[in-house]
Design a protein around this motif. Structure first.
Motif, PDB file in Angstrom:
ATOM      1  N   PRO A   1      51.390 115.926  43.280  1.00  8.30           N
ATOM      2  CA  PRO A   1      51.116 115.048  44.427  1.00  8.30           C
ATOM      3  C   PRO A   1      49.627 115.048  44.762  1.00  8.30           C
ATOM      4  N   LEU A   2      49.044 113.853  44.853  1.00  8.53           N
ATOM      5  CA  LEU A   2      47.613 113.730  45.143  1.00  8.53           C
ATOM      6  C   LEU A   2      47.339 113.021  46.464  1.00  8.53           C
ATOM      7  N   VAL A   3      48.132 112.006  46.779  1.00  6.79           N
ATOM      8  CA  VAL A   3      47.862 111.156  47.941  1.00  6.79           C
ATOM      9  C   VAL A   3      49.174 110.890  48.677  1.00  6.79           C
ATOM     10  N   ALA A   4      49.121 110.961  50.010  1.00 11.58           N
ATOM     11  CA  ALA A   4      50.304 110.680  50.819  1.00 11.58           C
ATOM     12  C   ALA A   4      50.009 109.579  51.820  1.00 11.58           C
TER      13      ALA A   4
ATOM     14  N   ASP B   1      47.060 101.234  42.908  1.00 10.97           N
ATOM     15  CA  ASP B   1      45.619 101.123  43.121  1.00 10.97           C
ATOM     16  C   ASP B   1      45.189 101.712  44.456  1.00 10.97           C
ATOM     17  N   ARG B   2      46.059 101.668  45.461  1.00  8.54           N
ATOM     18  CA  ARG B   2      45.649 102.128  46.792  1.00  8.54           C
ATOM     19  C   ARG B   2      45.395 103.632  46.822  1.00  8.54           C
ATOM     20  N   ALA B   3      45.976 104.374  45.891  1.00 10.83           N
ATOM     21  CA  ALA B   3      45.818 105.833  45.884  1.00 10.83           C
ATOM     22  C   ALA B   3      44.585 106.294  45.126  1.00 10.83           C
ATOM     23  N   ARG B   4      43.973 105.397  44.376  1.00 13.81           N
ATOM     24  CA  ARG B   4      42.867 105.766  43.492  1.00 13.81           C
ATOM     25  C   ARG B   4      41.645 106.286  44.249  1.00 13.81           C
ATOM     26  N   MET B   5      41.205 105.581  45.293  1.00 15.72           N
ATOM     27  CA  MET B   5      39.981 105.967  45.983  1.00 15.72           C
ATOM     28  C   MET B   5      40.148 107.157  46.925  1.00 15.72           C
ATOM     29  N   PRO B   6      41.250 107.311  47.669  1.00 14.20           N
ATOM     30  CA  PRO B   6      41.352 108.486  48.554  1.00 14.20           C
ATOM     31  C   PRO B   6      41.214 109.822  47.832  1.00 14.20           C
TER      32      PRO B   6
END
Length: 328
Positions: free
Chosen positions: A24-27, A289-294
């Motif tokens: 898990p990287l982004v929530a 794509d939305r999780a890439r930058m955070p």
């Protein structure tokens, strides 16, 4: 009519051999609950090229998609193609399809004595939301010039014209252009390519580890002045609005972190290198794509100052912030 295409393997025949060990990287939260989780992997290299940190699977290989473009651009310069800095930045870009973007791609073709009709990339509407809406409002349709890879393809064709290589077949296996691109990527990433496929626009795409992709970007950031790598880096730094576009996070990142070189790719790929050679590469497992930058911004924040708007974005309820998308 009988198909002549080779049957593609069913997904269930591939998963057992290729499923990466993501974490898990982004929530995304809403209220007090976690609404969604994006899994993925990331690797951070120190300025000496050693793995400084990793999340998820550091061994798995992925297709970097459009993150390969700056590495391709190095190969074009090594083959003695002359481009302006704007043309070089656009050759490294997944541009938004603005009028300026299309004009720069057209200038690359014109300077080489080529026509828009010579392009071999796929057709599409402009990639940027505002650019696409304006294009459609003006009666525009999907074209090769508006497609986000047209700057790259214009430069590829320009090199073929310079070398006297076949133009209509520039995307065909065995073409000297494709051999050049493959050799350049292998040399810059330090990895031997054992598997490749075709990107959405028609150019080759190669399986690489995240460390290999980050290593390639570090080569750009640390390049000696006057080298082809340094020229690509300088063009991207000078024209971040051509590498992506207004309102795009890659452009915002390069504007906010002095000297950073950044390029995204479809299916959740991001690569970044800082001026000291610290470099990272990210892959979001579901391609979101939305999780890439955070997660990219969170990892960069351990090494430099990163704007808050790149670290997280709000989830809205009734037009008001009620949650957050951010790295875990």
């Amino acid at each position: 009519m009988t198909s002549t295409h080779t049957p593609l393997p069913a997904p269930q025949t591939l998963v057992g051999a290729s499923l990466a060990q993501h974490e898990p990287l982004v929530a995304a939260t809403r209220g007090q609950a976690i609404e969604s989780i994006h899994y993925g992997s990331a690797v951070v290299l120190d300025p000496q090229g050693n793995v400084l940190r990793h999340r998820g699977d550091r061994q798995a290989k992925f297709y970097p998609r459009s993150a390969l473009k700056p590495l391709f651009a190095v190969g074009l310069l090594r083959a003695e193609l002359e481009l302006t800095d704007e043309q070089l930045a656009l050759a490294s870009a997944s541009h938004s399809g603005s009028q300026r973007h299309q004009d720069v791609a057209r200038s690359t073709l014109s300077d080489a004595g080529l026509r828009v009709e010579d392009l071999g990339n796929s057709t599409d509407l402009p990639y940027g939301t505002a650019e696409r809406e304006a294009w459609l409002a003006a009666g525009g349709t999907a074209t090769q010039l508006a497609q986000n890879c047209s700057g790259k393809h214009a430069a590829l064709l320009a090199l073929c014209k310079l070398k006297g290589w076949d133009l209509p077949g520039y995307l065909t296996d065995g073409h000297p252009l494709l051999e050049l691109l493959r050799d350049t990527v292998q040399e810059l990433t330090g990895e031997k390519i054992t598997q490749q496929s075709t990107d959405g626009c028609g150019t080759p795409v190669y399986l690489l580890s995240l460390a290999g992709l980050a290593r390639g970007f570090a080569r750009l950031a640390l390049a000696a002045p006057g080298s082809e790598e340094a020229r690509v880096a300088a063009a991207m730094r000078s024209y971040p609005e051509l590498v992506a576009g207004e309102g795009r996070d890659v452009t915002a990142l390069m504007r906010s972190i002095p000297g950073a070189i950044a390029k995204d790719g479809f299916e959740g790929i991001q690569a970044v290198a800082l001026t000291d050679g610290t470099a990272l590469a990210v892959k979001i497992a579901d391609g979101g794509d939305r999780a890439r930058m955070p997660i990219t911004a969170a990892l960069l924040a351990e090494h430099t100052t990163v704007p808050g708007e790149l670290l997280s974005s709000p989830a809205l309820g009734g037009g008001q912030p009620v949650g957050l998308l951010a790295a875990l």
